[in-house]
Write an enzyme that holds these catalytic residues in place. Structure first.
Site, PDB file in Angstrom:
ATOM      1  CG  ASP A  55      49.919  70.332  30.836  1.00 44.81           C
ATOM      2  OD1 ASP A  55      50.231  69.469  30.010  1.00 44.81           O
ATOM      3  OD2 ASP A  55      49.157  70.107  31.789  1.00 44.81           O
ATOM      4  CB  ALA A 114      60.873  67.763  31.961  1.00 47.85           C
ATOM      5  CE  LYS A 115      52.689  67.970  31.973  1.00 47.16           C
ATOM      6  NZ  LYS A 115      52.382  67.807  30.550  1.00 47.16           N
ATOM      7  N   GLY A 116      56.156  70.271  34.796  1.00 46.18           N
ATOM      8  CA  GLY A 116      56.161  71.251  35.875  1.00 46.18           C
ATOM      9  C   GLY A 116      54.748  71.615  36.264  1.00 46.18           C
ATOM     10  CB  VAL A 147      59.545  66.197  37.967  1.00 41.39           C
ATOM     11  CG1 VAL A 147      60.180  64.810  37.941  1.00 41.39           C
ATOM     12  CG2 VAL A 147      58.985  66.497  39.348  1.00 41.39           C
TER      13      VAL A 147
END
Length: 429
Positions: A159, A118-120, A73
């Site tokens: 992460d 953002a992040k995944g 995202v």
């Protein structure tokens, strides 16, 4: 002709079922209530710019083919390349990733970095997968999100459940596709591949820099203090080591498998060796086992949640017995809990400030990779401390100036930066 009514602030129907996403939106709308910002821009900020859900089929060591679900995202692309971690965890879903991407936008805004959020994530349990399976999973995920990533588009980092090796696989997969070594596609990778010295410890160090600044303001001495840390992964372990070196006594630590307590102080070096050998934290002989739900309520000077989001809730917030709450995790305190904590004397260092050390040193790594000019660790740590303290003081100044909580002050700084940039850029087409 009557004017159109002001647009209502709403959440994405696709994501509304996620309590984490709704929590992030509630925080955004709380900022909108005290910030003179175009409601249309707030509406844009409530819904991520771009979200992708991908199927990731891989062959397991057993020979069977399993299909995992992955997400990426990009909350915004307004302020520069989107930036954010990639997590591997069983509970990962689109709403959680969207919320984390939103918090990353505010985080880089607070730190005044030229990134967007953002992040995944991939829904999997890395603890139950072999190294070969994790490599195949990572490379296939990279292949699936290839159209929306790039050094000037979207830059990933480690992460929960991922590490330097994960980033090395992503870098290699991307580099093979473009035909040349491209270290700037990820941060948090091995130093040998263009990683930044001090990156692994950066988030934890940033947490400790903030704690020290809060202790100075409250006139508390480290050697007279105790700390409780939830989580003993990358962030929590570094926080424990750094606080111990300052003279703070770590009296309780917990993770997802269990928790321990020792009022005389836990030997962090010995605990690190214990866990590194493959043993569970709860089996460490240097502390007595306690129920996991007692960790947060253990009386202490400093409480540092450094694991999952939404662990401090309306049900347990009143039981916290700390003077400083240092949020090393993303989103550890719910909106309901915040209302309860506002009635206490607990000094909160909000997540988007407290744990911003990781993305700050990721920025240093990205800059070094682009320039092919590398810094030594003393330069990295000095610059990290400088930027963390500047951001801390900006937040405290805003809080005092407007009579706000530290969280709302930090959110205002982060949201306002992105909102102003959107207003200046305008709306295309």
């Amino acid at each position: 002709m009557a004017s159109s009514p002001a647009p209502a602030m709403s959440v994405s129907p696709l994501l509304a079922g996620s309590p984490t996403y709704r929590m992030a939106c509630d925080q955004l709308f709380a900022v909108a209530a005290v910030l003179d910002t175009d409601p249309g821009i707030i509406g844009r900020l409530a819904i991520p710019k771009r979200s992708i859900v991908v199927a990731i089929p891989i062959r397991m060591d057993s020979g069977e083919v399993r299909t995992f679900v992955g997400y990426r995202v990009q909350h915004s692309l307004t302020s520069g390349a989107s930036k954010g971690g990639l997590r591997y965890a069983p509970h990962v879903d689109l709403g959680e990733v969207a919320a984390l991407s939103m918090w990353m936008s505010w985080k880089v805004g607070v730190m005044n970095l030229p990134f967007s959020g953002a992040k995944g994530g991939i829904a999997c349990d890395p603890a139950k997968m072999s190294r070969g399976e994790l490599e195949r999973l990572t490379r296939r995920y990279t292949e699936e999100v290839l159209p929306i990533i790039g050094p000037r588009i979207d830059v990933m980092a480690p992460d929960m459940g991922t590490d330097e090796q994960t980033m090395a696989w992503i870098m290699d997969t991307y580099s093979m596709k473009v035909g040349y070594a491209c270290p700037e596609i990820v941060t948090g990778k091995p130093v040998e591949l263009g990683g930044c010295v001090g990156r692994r410890e950066a988030t934890g160090r940033g947490v400790v820099y903030c704690i020290l600044e809060a202790m100075s303001e409250l006139n508390i001495k480290p050697q007279d203090s105790t700390a409780v840390v939830q989580g003993f992964g990358n962030v929590g372990s570094v926080v424990c080591h750094e606080l111990t070196q300052l003279g703070v006594k770590i009296i309780a630590i917990g993770d997802r498998y269990g928790a321990i307590r020792n009022t005389r102080g836990i030997d962090i070096v010995a605990l690190t060796k214990h866990v590194s050998a493959g043993n569970l934290l709860k089996d460490f002989p240097g502390g007595e086992p306690i129920p996991v739900d007692e960790v947060l309520s253990t009386p202490c000077t400093i409480l540092a949640p450094c694991a999952l989001e939404r662990v401090i809730t309306g049900e347990n917030a009143a039981r916290l017995k700390c003077r400083i709450l240092a949020e090393g995790a993303n989103g550890p305190t719910t909106v309901d809990a915040d209302k309860i904590l506002a009635q206490s004397d607990i000094y909160i260092i909000p997540d988007i400030l407290c744990n911003a050390g990781g993305v700050t040193v990721s920025y240093f790594e990205w800059v070094q990779d682009l320039q092919q000019y590398f810094w030594d660790e003393s330069q990295v740590n000095a610059k990290l401390q400088e930027l963390m303290l500047k951001a801390f003081r900006r937040v405290r100044s805003k809080a005092k100036e407007r009579g706000l909580s530290n969280r709302l002050a930090a959110l205002i700084l982060g949201v306002n930066k992105v909102a102003l940039e959107k207003a200046k850029r305008g709306l295309y087409p």
